[in-house]
Design an enzyme around this catalytic site. Structure first.
Site, PDB file in Angstrom:
ATOM      1  N   GLN A 168       0.827  -1.203   0.000  1.00  0.00           N
ATOM      2  CA  GLN A 168       0.000   0.000   0.000  1.00  0.00           C
ATOM      3  C   GLN A 168       0.866   1.260   0.000  1.00  0.00           C
ATOM      4  O   GLN A 168       0.339   2.363  -0.111  1.00  0.00           O
ATOM      5  CB  GLN A 168      -0.902   0.014   1.248  1.00  0.00           C
ATOM      6  CG  GLN A 168      -1.859  -1.152   1.319  1.00  0.00           C
ATOM      7  CD  GLN A 168      -2.668  -1.203   2.603  1.00  0.00           C
ATOM      8  OE1 GLN A 168      -2.854  -2.264   3.162  1.00  0.00           O
ATOM      9  NE2 GLN A 168      -3.184  -0.069   3.079  1.00  0.00           N
ATOM     10  N   ARG A 175      -8.283  -0.877   8.352  1.00  0.00           N
ATOM     11  CA  ARG A 175      -9.298   0.053   7.878  1.00  0.00           C
ATOM     12  C   ARG A 175      -9.600   1.156   8.888  1.00  0.00           C
ATOM     13  O   ARG A 175     -10.756   1.440   9.223  1.00  0.00           O
ATOM     14  CB  ARG A 175     -10.572  -0.701   7.504  1.00  0.00           C
ATOM     15  CG  ARG A 175     -11.359   0.071   6.454  1.00  0.00           C
ATOM     16  CD  ARG A 175     -12.395  -0.740   5.733  1.00  0.00           C
ATOM     17  NE  ARG A 175     -13.019   0.123   4.738  1.00  0.00           N
ATOM     18  CZ  ARG A 175     -13.924  -0.275   3.890  1.00  0.00           C
ATOM     19  NH1 ARG A 175     -14.327  -1.521   3.886  1.00  0.00           N
ATOM     20  NH2 ARG A 175     -14.451   0.562   3.020  1.00  0.00           N
ATOM     21  N   CYS A 176      -8.538   1.758   9.393  1.00  0.00           N
ATOM     22  CA  CYS A 176      -8.752   2.901  10.286  1.00  0.00           C
ATOM     23  C   CYS A 176      -7.480   3.717  10.370  1.00  0.00           C
ATOM     24  O   CYS A 176      -6.417   3.270   9.975  1.00  0.00           O
ATOM     25  CB  CYS A 176      -9.177   2.454  11.669  1.00  0.00           C
ATOM     26  SG  CYS A 176      -7.861   1.748  12.658  1.00  0.00           S
ATOM     27  N   GLU A 215     -12.814   4.641   5.679  1.00  0.00           N
ATOM     28  CA  GLU A 215     -12.840   3.765   6.850  1.00  0.00           C
ATOM     29  C   GLU A 215     -13.956   4.055   7.823  1.00  0.00           C
ATOM     30  O   GLU A 215     -14.189   3.278   8.759  1.00  0.00           O
ATOM     31  CB  GLU A 215     -11.524   3.933   7.602  1.00  0.00           C
ATOM     32  CG  GLU A 215     -10.337   3.609   6.758  1.00  0.00           C
ATOM     33  CD  GLU A 215      -9.076   4.247   7.270  1.00  0.00           C
ATOM     34  OE1 GLU A 215      -9.178   5.211   8.044  1.00  0.00           O
ATOM     35  OE2 GLU A 215      -8.001   3.795   6.903  1.00  0.00           O
TER      36      GLU A 215
END
Ligand code: CDP
Length: 796
Positions: free
Chosen positions: A223, A370-371, A741
């Site tokens: 990523q 996802r945060c 998110e």
């Protein structure tokens, strides 16, 4: 005569443009790491430890070397001769690449085999004989800090125990004073269980070292390609300009693909040694057992309250289980990520947070699944504490939140932990949500159902997430400041290419970045191609995680477009034979202020940049912008769920869920809805079905998709999404805030609060996630809390 273009028609901001990347994905034409086949490519497999904590007495790889088709067997001892047995992590710790002295978690990398095909490599791994001497195992923070706890990281000097950090933020004395003056103190202890991002595509890499050019090319599932390039340069001591990281299509990341994994390093070394491309593709159990876990954190929370409902102060203590290595990435100032963003939406005078991180014999954990760096945990704790506080006071859940929210006209607002929030309409979002769920009626229906033995519940959760790390004053990873970048080239015919330092993994950047260019320049989005993920071509960036792409890279796209527009204005003045001051802009077109009919399109300016520029002007129409955001962006959301719990079985069903998300200006409303739907689906899964846990010996329980359940359309309830509240971000060039998110962050507490609400009156204060039927049944039947991770109570 040229005319302004219609923004929606050209796919600008606000257009629900279909995702362009889906053209290849739905045809099965995506190009994932495992799709890439290079001439002469070899395959690597990893031998993993079966034990959670053991001394390695010996490793005998002779039988593996003898298997035909095996080219190389790597062990820790061999890595050590090249100073590669250990590598630095993104959090100033070290991590074993291949174990030398000890294994510290089940699934840890012990050896690698490189062979003609993956099957030979796997067989050869099984032929390696490792003699282990088992050691006592630690699987939670309580055990980690016990007096007789074995020291897991005895490889480190100055590490006498298992504590990684003791960190605090806020005002301790002020908080103590506020608690002393409180009418009531509400307390809650919670565990946010270990979970796994489990992207459909596992991690993998293909390293291709070319001795003739000395260039190393690595295709990999990352990523953050530029960060990986820097890490490879430092770990492998290779010159950075000779390293090219290419992140092809990524089958989901969710934070799992941020850290540097041993498999990447081993495939690189193998390729350098063998001078052939080496492919490593992690299998599902390898991914689930060893990479990128999230959460696994305990909370002791207290809220100081005035009888009338005013929150006077908050005190939090968290214990985070990081596993054997502190390897998740977070801004280096903040040891427990952005946990201290808790309660940012509430007007609370003072607060104090202490956080302790400990090692355990579990795979490295704590990644920002996802945060934005632990915000999921922060919001979960916050909203569970808020619900308990309102219940303890006997005040209505919605009213309690409303009376404590930061008012919409009270911005900028300094949160009790020191963040500066800048915008939001919290009460308005709540009102929209309450109307959508038909709050008053539901409460009546609930009371009536209760009198007949039916358990209905309503859960509210709100969240505000600090997205867009960061401003470079405060946010860095390993000292590298967290800004981002975009490069835009407008070709002669007015078509364009935009590149950023972010990396899409399913969020749709190829679609939305083109929409920003369309909005800024009037070039149709279909004329703009977006490219990311190749460090040889993309400008430097910190990558995509923590929903930072739109707040930072997206802002850079807007800013670089403006640079282009500024040059195009000069070209327009030249073409129209007026001075630049006499030129006006409307979408896609410059015109003469005094004669609006006289104008030129942005495309005409593009040709002029190559064919008819004024004397002295540098030809071409391209630019690069680096964007250092002045602040984080602060989206806000309200999620409300109604449920019915079956008291006989503990099964609970969602009756309705409404989501009100305010992420500022929506670039692509359809993509935003997709992001919210996906996040709510993950939130639902976390709250009711997912667990990955460890028995007392450190065996990872649930490292397969029979036990670790991924929600499908079958289980997932419908969600009703509301988009009517829009509070533009005051500092973002197009007013956007992150969204990727938010629903995964704020959703879990809504589901749990709803079930707890259904159980109100039973004396049950908490059931830790996941709220599996047997746990809910246990709570109802025995009227007691159910804590810790199922099914093996290693916490007991
Ligand atoms: O960093 P990441 O891409 O995961 O998250 P994000 O910046 O929140 O963006 C997720 C997707 O939603 C991207 O395609 C964004 O461009 C899009 N988005 C949008 O259309 N409008 C917003 N206000 C925020 C994001």
């Amino acid at each position: 005569m040229s005319q302004a273009v219609d923004e929606i028609k050209i796919g600008g901001i606000g257009a629900s443009r279909k995702r362009v990347e889906d053209n290849r994905f739905i045809r099965g034409k995506g190009n994932y790491t495992d799709d890439i086949v290079l001439p002469g490519m070899l395959h690597m497999e990893i031998l993993r430890s079966p034990l959670a904590h053991a001394r390695i007495k010996s490793i005998d790889a002779s039988k593996a070397w003898d298997i035909p088709g095996v080219h190389l067997v790597l062990t820790g001892e061999m890595m050590a001769t090249r100073n590669l047995a250990w590598m630095p992590t993104l959090s100033y710790d070290t991590q074993a690449v291949l174990a030398t002295d000890k294994v510290r978690f089940q699934g840890q990398e012990v050896a690698c085999v490189i062979a003609d095909d993956p099957y030979i490599a796997k067989d050869a791994c099984e032929a390696i004989v490792v003699d282990y001497e088992p050691l006592p195992v630690i699987v939670n923070p309580t055990q980690a800090v016990a007096d007789d706890a074995p020291v897991i990281r005895d490889d480190k000097e100055n590490q006498p125990d298992n504590v990684i950090y003791d960190w605090e933020v806020g005002d301790r004395e002020g908080t103590d004073r506020a608690f002393a003056a409180a009418d009531l103190v509400s307390k809650l202890e919670l565990h946010y269980p270990r979970s796994h991002p489990s992207p459909i595509e596992c991690c993998g890499s293909i390293a291709d070292f070319n001795r003739a050019t000395s260039k190393l090319t690595v295709y990999m599932t990352t990523q953050a390609p530029h960060i990986i390039r820097a890490a490879v340069a430092m770990v492998a001591e290779l010159p950075e300009h000779m390293i090219r990281i290419i992140s092809p299509d990524i089958g989901g990341g969710f934070g799992n693909k941020v850290p540097v994994y041993p498999g990447y390093v081993c495939s690189i070394l193998a390729s350098i040694l063998l001078e052939r491309p080496v492919k490593w593709i992690e299998d599902k159990s390898g991914n689930l057992i060893s990479t990128g876990f999230a959460r696994d954190i305990y909370l002791k929370g207290e809220v100081a309250l005035r009888r009338d409902g005013k929150i006077l102060a908050v005190r939090m203590h968290t214990d985070a289980d990081h596993g054997a290595f502190f390897s998740d990435a977070q801004p280096s100032k903040f040891k427990i990520g952005l946990m201290h963003s808790a309660f940012a939406a509430y007007d609370i005078p003072v607060a104090h947070l202490t956080a302790r991180g400990t090692y355990s014999n579990k795979a490295p954990g704590g990644v920002a699944y996802r945060c934005s760096f632990r915000v999921t945990e922060a919001m979960f704790f916050q909203e569970r504490m808020i619900q308990a506080a309102a219940d303890d006071l006997g005040i209505d859940q919605a009213a309690f939140r409303r009376m404590n929210f930061v008012a919409h006209d009270a911005f900028p607002h300094r949160t009790p932990f020191g963040f500066l929030t800048d915008s939001g309409q919290y009460a308005k979002c709540l009102d929209v949500g309450l109307a959508a769920i038909d709050y008053e009626n539901f409460r009546r229906e609930q009371a009536e159902a209760h009198s007949r033995g039916r358990l209905l519940g309503l859960g509210i959760s709100t969240m505000t997430e600090p997205l867009g790390a960061g401003n470079s004053r405060e946010y860095d990873i390993l000292g590298i400041k967290m800004f981002d970048s975009a490069e835009l080239k407008v070709h002669l015919t007015g078509k364009a290419i935009v590149r950023t330092g972010a990396r899409t993994q399913g969020q749709g950047h190829e679609t939305t970045w083109a929409q920003i260019v369309a909005h800024e320049l009037g070039i149709p989005a279909e004329d703009v191609v977006v490219e990311e993920g190749d460090t040889d071509t993309a400008p430097f960036g910190m990558g995509t995680y923590a929903s930072r792409s739109t707040p930072v890279a997206g802002a850079a796209v807007a800013m670089v477009s403006r640079k282009i527009r500024a040059k195009a204005r000069k070209l327009a003045a030249h073409l129209l034979e007026v001075s630049e001051e006499d030129i006006e802009w409307e979408l896609g077109r410059f015109y003469v202020r005094s004669a609006p009919d006289r104008g030129v399109t942005i495309q005409e300016c593009a040709i002029a940049a190559y064919a008819n520029m004024p004397d002295g002007m540098e030809p071409g129409l391209d630019a690069t912008a680096y964007y250092d955001p002045p602040n984080l962006t602060w989206p806000f959301a309200v999620y409300i769920v109604t449920v019915e719990v079956d008291p006989e079985t503990g099964v609970w069903d969602v009756l309705k869920m409404v989501a009100v998300d305010d992420c500022g200006v929506r670039i692509n409303p359809m993509i935003v809805e997709g992001q919210i739907m996906g996040g709510l689906t993950e939130a639902y899964a976390m709250s009711n079905m997912q667990f990955i846990t460890f028995d007392a010996d450190g065996n990872c329980v649930g490292a397969n998709y029979m036990d670790y359940l991924l929600p499908t359309a079958w289980e997932t309830p419908g969600f009703e999404l509301h988009s009517e509240v829009v509070t533009p971000c005051p500092h973002h060039p197009i007013g956007a805030k992150g969204i990727g998110e938010c629903a995964a962050v704020g959703g879990p507490a809504a589901f749990v609060n709803a079930v707890m609400d259904a159980l109100s009156g039973t004396g049950v204060r908490n059931i830790d996630m996941p709220l599996l039927p047997d746990r809910v049944w246990e709570a109802i039947t025995y009227r007691r809390d159910v804590s810790g991770a199922p099914p093996v109570r290693s916490d007991d």
